[in-house]
Design an enzyme around this catalytic site. Structure first.
Site, PDB file in Angstrom:
ATOM      1  N   ASP A  96       0.774  -1.242   0.000  1.00  0.00           N
ATOM      2  CA  ASP A  96       0.000   0.000   0.000  1.00  0.00           C
ATOM      3  C   ASP A  96       0.801   1.287   0.000  1.00  0.00           C
ATOM      4  O   ASP A  96       0.279   2.341   0.368  1.00  0.00           O
ATOM      5  CB  ASP A  96      -0.914  -0.004   1.234  1.00  0.00           C
ATOM      6  CG  ASP A  96      -0.119  -0.123   2.533  1.00  0.00           C
ATOM      7  OD1 ASP A  96       1.115   0.017   2.490  1.00  0.00           O
ATOM      8  OD2 ASP A  96      -0.736  -0.358   3.586  1.00  0.00           O
ATOM      9  N   GLU A 118       0.068  -9.109  -1.082  1.00  0.00           N
ATOM     10  CA  GLU A 118      -0.594  -8.556   0.118  1.00  0.00           C
ATOM     11  C   GLU A 118      -1.800  -7.708  -0.295  1.00  0.00           C
ATOM     12  O   GLU A 118      -1.966  -6.558   0.107  1.00  0.00           O
ATOM     13  CB  GLU A 118       0.371  -7.745   1.001  1.00  0.00           C
ATOM     14  CG  GLU A 118      -0.108  -7.641   2.440  1.00  0.00           C
ATOM     15  CD  GLU A 118       0.782  -6.770   3.326  1.00  0.00           C
ATOM     16  OE1 GLU A 118       1.643  -7.339   4.025  1.00  0.00           O
ATOM     17  OE2 GLU A 118       0.620  -5.546   3.318  1.00  0.00           O
ATOM     18  N   GLU A 132      -2.392   5.071   2.721  1.00  0.00           N
ATOM     19  CA  GLU A 132      -2.267   3.655   2.350  1.00  0.00           C
ATOM     20  C   GLU A 132      -3.585   3.004   1.947  1.00  0.00           C
ATOM     21  O   GLU A 132      -3.609   2.147   1.060  1.00  0.00           O
ATOM     22  CB  GLU A 132      -1.612   2.863   3.489  1.00  0.00           C
ATOM     23  CG  GLU A 132      -0.134   3.197   3.723  1.00  0.00           C
ATOM     24  CD  GLU A 132       0.088   4.429   4.589  1.00  0.00           C
ATOM     25  OE1 GLU A 132      -0.901   5.041   5.054  1.00  0.00           O
ATOM     26  OE2 GLU A 132       1.256   4.804   4.797  1.00  0.00           O
ATOM     27  N   HIS A 205       5.501   5.830  13.148  1.00  0.00           N
ATOM     28  CA  HIS A 205       5.904   6.597  11.965  1.00  0.00           C
ATOM     29  C   HIS A 205       4.759   7.101  11.096  1.00  0.00           C
ATOM     30  O   HIS A 205       4.982   7.842  10.138  1.00  0.00           O
ATOM     31  CB  HIS A 205       6.829   5.765  11.083  1.00  0.00           C
ATOM     32  CG  HIS A 205       6.118   4.646  10.367  1.00  0.00           C
ATOM     33  ND1 HIS A 205       5.415   4.847   9.210  1.00  0.00           N
ATOM     34  CD2 HIS A 205       5.978   3.344  10.662  1.00  0.00           C
ATOM     35  CE1 HIS A 205       4.883   3.699   8.826  1.00  0.00           C
ATOM     36  NE2 HIS A 205       5.204   2.774   9.684  1.00  0.00           N
ATOM     37  N   ARG A 207       2.018   8.772   8.821  1.00  0.00           N
ATOM     38  CA  ARG A 207       1.794  10.161   8.389  1.00  0.00           C
ATOM     39  C   ARG A 207       0.629  10.808   9.124  1.00  0.00           C
ATOM     40  O   ARG A 207       0.699  11.955   9.541  1.00  0.00           O
ATOM     41  CB  ARG A 207       1.506  10.172   6.886  1.00  0.00           C
ATOM     42  CG  ARG A 207       2.668  10.646   6.042  1.00  0.00           C
ATOM     43  CD  ARG A 207       2.278  10.739   4.574  1.00  0.00           C
ATOM     44  NE  ARG A 207       3.282  11.457   3.809  1.00  0.00           N
ATOM     45  CZ  ARG A 207       4.464  10.980   3.462  1.00  0.00           C
ATOM     46  NH1 ARG A 207       4.814   9.758   3.829  1.00  0.00           N
ATOM     47  NH2 ARG A 207       5.309  11.714   2.767  1.00  0.00           N
ATOM     48  N   HIS A 238      12.350   5.732  13.424  1.00  0.00           N
ATOM     49  CA  HIS A 238      12.264   5.926  11.967  1.00  0.00           C
ATOM     50  C   HIS A 238      13.137   7.117  11.574  1.00  0.00           C
ATOM     51  O   HIS A 238      13.343   8.040  12.378  1.00  0.00           O
ATOM     52  CB  HIS A 238      10.788   6.195  11.633  1.00  0.00           C
ATOM     53  CG  HIS A 238      10.444   6.098  10.181  1.00  0.00           C
ATOM     54  ND1 HIS A 238      10.809   7.056   9.264  1.00  0.00           N
ATOM     55  CD2 HIS A 238       9.748   5.169   9.480  1.00  0.00           C
ATOM     56  CE1 HIS A 238      10.352   6.720   8.070  1.00  0.00           C
ATOM     57  NE2 HIS A 238       9.708   5.568   8.164  1.00  0.00           N
TER      58      HIS A 238
HETATM   59  C1  UD1 Z   1       6.442   5.094   3.982  1.00  0.00           C
HETATM   60  C2  UD1 Z   1       5.081   4.671   3.430  1.00  0.00           C
HETATM   61  C3  UD1 Z   1       4.272   3.973   4.509  1.00  0.00           C
HETATM   62  C4  UD1 Z   1       5.062   2.858   5.183  1.00  0.00           C
HETATM   63  C5  UD1 Z   1       6.406   3.400   5.650  1.00  0.00           C
HETATM   64  C6  UD1 Z   1       7.254   2.294   6.219  1.00  0.00           C
HETATM   65  C7  UD1 Z   1       4.052   6.115   1.749  1.00  0.00           C
HETATM   66  C8  UD1 Z   1       3.339   7.367   1.478  1.00  0.00           C
HETATM   67  N1  UD1 Z   1       4.349   5.849   3.020  1.00  0.00           N
HETATM   68  O1  UD1 Z   1       6.167   6.071   4.976  1.00  0.00           O
HETATM   69  O2  UD1 Z   1       3.091   3.423   3.928  1.00  0.00           O
HETATM   70  O3  UD1 Z   1       4.320   2.400   6.284  1.00  0.00           O
HETATM   71  O4  UD1 Z   1       7.087   3.976   4.541  1.00  0.00           O
HETATM   72  O5  UD1 Z   1       8.317   2.802   6.964  1.00  0.00           O
HETATM   73  O6  UD1 Z   1       4.360   5.390   0.852  1.00  0.00           O
HETATM   74  N2  UD1 Z   1      13.816   8.775   5.473  1.00  0.00           N
HETATM   75  C9  UD1 Z   1      15.195   8.747   5.416  1.00  0.00           C
HETATM   76  N3  UD1 Z   1      15.809   7.559   5.104  1.00  0.00           N
HETATM   77  C10 UD1 Z   1      15.128   6.424   4.868  1.00  0.00           C
HETATM   78  C11 UD1 Z   1      13.723   6.452   4.937  1.00  0.00           C
HETATM   79  C12 UD1 Z   1      13.091   7.638   5.234  1.00  0.00           C
HETATM   80  O7  UD1 Z   1      15.853   9.742   5.633  1.00  0.00           O
HETATM   81  O8  UD1 Z   1      15.754   5.385   4.611  1.00  0.00           O
HETATM   82  C13 UD1 Z   1      13.152  10.061   5.797  1.00  0.00           C
HETATM   83  C14 UD1 Z   1      13.173  11.051   4.639  1.00  0.00           C
HETATM   84  O9  UD1 Z   1      13.327  12.353   5.154  1.00  0.00           O
HETATM   85  C15 UD1 Z   1      11.766  10.902   4.044  1.00  0.00           C
HETATM   86  C16 UD1 Z   1      10.953  10.628   5.298  1.00  0.00           C
HETATM   87  O10 UD1 Z   1      11.774   9.799   6.107  1.00  0.00           O
HETATM   88  O11 UD1 Z   1      11.375  12.050   3.346  1.00  0.00           O
HETATM   89  C17 UD1 Z   1       9.616   9.974   5.094  1.00  0.00           C
HETATM   90  O12 UD1 Z   1       9.708   8.870   4.210  1.00  0.00           O
HETATM   91  P1  UD1 Z   1       8.422   8.457   3.333  1.00  0.00           P
HETATM   92  O13 UD1 Z   1       8.744   7.244   2.535  1.00  0.00           O
HETATM   93  O14 UD1 Z   1       7.891   9.624   2.620  1.00  0.00           O
HETATM   94  O15 UD1 Z   1       7.322   8.151   4.422  1.00  0.00           O
HETATM   95  P2  UD1 Z   1       7.271   7.031   5.536  1.00  0.00           P
HETATM   96  O16 UD1 Z   1       6.644   7.646   6.742  1.00  0.00           O
HETATM   97  O17 UD1 Z   1       8.579   6.374   5.659  1.00  0.00           O
HETATM   98  N1  UDP Z   2      11.511  -3.109  11.205  1.00  0.00           N
HETATM   99  C1  UDP Z   2      12.897  -3.164  11.057  1.00  0.00           C
HETATM  100  N2  UDP Z   2      13.668  -2.316  11.799  1.00  0.00           N
HETATM  101  C2  UDP Z   2      13.138  -1.425  12.675  1.00  0.00           C
HETATM  102  C3  UDP Z   2      11.729  -1.359  12.791  1.00  0.00           C
HETATM  103  C4  UDP Z   2      10.946  -2.218  12.036  1.00  0.00           C
HETATM  104  O1  UDP Z   2      13.416  -3.960  10.286  1.00  0.00           O
HETATM  105  O2  UDP Z   2      13.911  -0.704  13.325  1.00  0.00           O
HETATM  106  C5  UDP Z   2      10.688  -4.009  10.374  1.00  0.00           C
HETATM  107  C6  UDP Z   2       9.594  -4.793  11.058  1.00  0.00           C
HETATM  108  O3  UDP Z   2      10.052  -6.060  11.464  1.00  0.00           O
HETATM  109  C7  UDP Z   2       8.520  -4.916   9.988  1.00  0.00           C
HETATM  110  C8  UDP Z   2       8.724  -3.688   9.141  1.00  0.00           C
HETATM  111  O4  UDP Z   2      10.012  -3.176   9.450  1.00  0.00           O
HETATM  112  O5  UDP Z   2       8.773  -6.027   9.153  1.00  0.00           O
HETATM  113  C9  UDP Z   2       7.676  -2.652   9.435  1.00  0.00           C
HETATM  114  O6  UDP Z   2       8.033  -1.483   8.801  1.00  0.00           O
HETATM  115  P1  UDP Z   2       7.370  -0.098   9.125  1.00  0.00           P
HETATM  116  O7  UDP Z   2       6.817  -0.110  10.512  1.00  0.00           O
HETATM  117  O8  UDP Z   2       8.377   0.929   8.784  1.00  0.00           O
HETATM  118  O9  UDP Z   2       6.215  -0.010   8.039  1.00  0.00           O
HETATM  119  P2  UDP Z   2       4.722  -0.548   7.963  1.00  0.00           P
HETATM  120  O10 UDP Z   2       4.730  -1.992   8.206  1.00  0.00           O
HETATM  121  O11 UDP Z   2       3.938   0.230   8.973  1.00  0.00           O
HETATM  122  O12 UDP Z   2       4.297  -0.208   6.584  1.00  0.00           O
END
Ligand code: UD1
Ligand code: UDP
Length: 366
Positions: A96, A118, A132, A205, A207, A238
């Site tokens: 998603d 999924e 999502e 984490h 949004r 995160h």
């Molecule tokens: C994204 C997904 C969410 C998922 C989550 C898992 C969307 C809109 N959201 O949300 O569905 O649950 O990933 O974690 O697709 N950042 C870094 N390094 C990284 C990753 C993130 O610096 O490796 C920072 C960046 O500033 C980035 C921000 O985190 O802009 C947010 O990342 P983003 O992918 O937009 O949203 P998530 O909250 O991670």
């Molecule tokens: N996870 C990880 N390291 C962390 C926190 C979570 O590898 O420090 C793993 C966790 O086991 C799960 C996945 O990341 O498989 C969940 O990711 P996240 O919570 O970022 O996204 P969501 O599942 O909410 O989309």
């Protein structure tokens, strides 16, 4: 030879798609390529390294504090050329995220069939989780194959009118991943720090929780820590700067709360296996914790994973401080309730989801 391209971009997609990539690569008469969008960077690369998966294409789109517009536009722009050059027979996407939605949209424009891994999870509340729920429903409209993790997910898809012969119940590939990561003799210095205490593993984490809801979650946890001397919290935070800002402001100076950098998946699963309970707004953790028998208080108002609630391992506690505080306190003080929630049960499959999906895909067109 048939060409299947697997596309993902964030940590959870990678954790659940790498086992499938590895399974598909064992099959004959098919070419498997991997395209990562790089919606996440560090958190994606951590997973690729653990599973030893090397992408064929990397769109490298991540920006600090990226907006939904930027993610969508940059993926559409970058993936178009790759799809046009490679012309895969099928593209597999997961779940998603905006990577999933934008990739599916690009495939739709280019008339490339999509397999949705999924599929069928729903809250039917378009703003929760945001974005999502929309992403998942939108991909459901486009997909040719729906790989539903559970019967409940299949029922959702049937109710929406998806043809029964395009829906397959496979289990969730999260469980495939979990089977490969848990180690009996695992050691980590943070777990050493927490030993002798009851460990709460915290992640947050979403949004839609940014701002006041997240602040309230953290305030509730701070109150719990102040009142319960035998509890310690580990929070692999995160990388989102907005999350960090709130967490550091609320938890500053708390000795029994350790904020640490994101753990790689092998470490995280082993932390999960050794925790007392989990506080999270994550989706994937709701799938993993039941099979490890770890009670999860889900800091959200809705969940698209009702199977974990039915199994008794998950409980929705919302995002308001008082409710979270009372729920954690109750679970920490009521052994009967704790024991009930920590019965290991696994509504998400037997760890062979990737094999099932690969079998179905190999049967197609051969
Ligand atoms: C994204 C997904 C969410 C998922 C989550 C898992 C969307 C809109 N959201 O949300 O569905 O649950 O990933 O974690 O697709 N950042 C870094 N390094 C990284 C990753 C993130 O610096 O490796 C920072 C960046 O500033 C980035 C921000 O985190 O802009 C947010 O990342 P983003 O992918 O937009 O949203 P998530 O909250 O991670
Ligand atoms: N996870 C990880 N390291 C962390 C926190 C979570 O590898 O420090 C793993 C966790 O086991 C799960 C996945 O990341 O498989 C969940 O990711 P996240 O919570 O970022 O996204 P969501 O599942 O909410 O989309």
């Amino acid at each position: 030879m048939k060409h299947i391209m697997v596309v993902f971009g964030t940590r959870p997609e990678a954790i659940k798609m790498c086992p499938l990539v590895k399974e598909l690569k064992t099959r004959k008469n098919v070419r498997i390529s991997v395209c990562v969008t790089g919606q996440h960077r560090t958190m994606l690369d951590q997973v690729l390294e653990v599973f030893d998966v090397a992408p064929d294409h990397d769109l490298c789109i991540m920006k600090e504090n990226q907006t939904l517009f930027e993610i969508t536009i940059n993926i559409l722009n970058a993936i178009r050329q790759i799809l046009q050059n490679e012309r895969p027979d099928m593209v597999l996407v997961h779940g998603d995220t905006t990577t999933t939605f934008a990739t599916a949209l690009a495939c739709f424009y280019l008339q490339i069939p999509i397999g949705h891994v999924e599929a069928g999870l729903r809250t039917y509340k378009i703003h929760s989780p945001y974005p999502e729920e929309f992403n998942r429903q939108a991909v459901g409209i486009i997909a040719k194959y729906h790989f539903a993790p559970t019967e409940q997910a299949r029922q959702n898809l049937l109710k929406e009118g998806k043809p029964a012969d395009q829906i397959y119940v496979t289990g969730n590939t999260a469980i495939d991943a979990l089977k490969t990561t848990i180690q009996k003799d695992y050691y980590h210095k943070e777990l050493d720090w927490a030993s002798g205490s009851r460990l709460i593993l915290l992640t947050a984490h979403r949004r839609e929780n940014m701002g006041t809801p997240m602040q309230q979650m953290f305030c509730a946890i701070k109150r719990i820590i102040a009142e319960t001397p035998d509890v310690k919290v580990i929070y692999p935070i995160h990388l989102n700067p907005l999350v960090r800002q709130i967490a550091y402001a609320v938890f500053n100076g708390e000795e029994r709360i350790h904020i640490i950098e994101p753990l790689d998946v092998l470490d995280f699963h082993n932390f999960l296996a050794r925790s007392y309970l989990v506080l999270t707004d994550s989706g994937g953790i709701q799938e993993e914790a039941p099979s490890l028998g770890k009670p999860v208080l889900v800091m959200r108002d809705t969940t698209e994973r009702p199977e974990g609630i039915a199994a008794g391992t998950l409980r929705l506690v919302g995002t308001e401080e008082e409710n979270i505080y009372l729920s954690v306190k109750k679970l920490l003080s009521n052994n009967e309730e704790y024991d009930q929630m920590s019965q290991a049960s696994n509504p998400y499959g037997d760890g062979f989801a990737s094999k099932r999906i690969a079998d179905i895909l190999m049967g197609d067109g051969e």
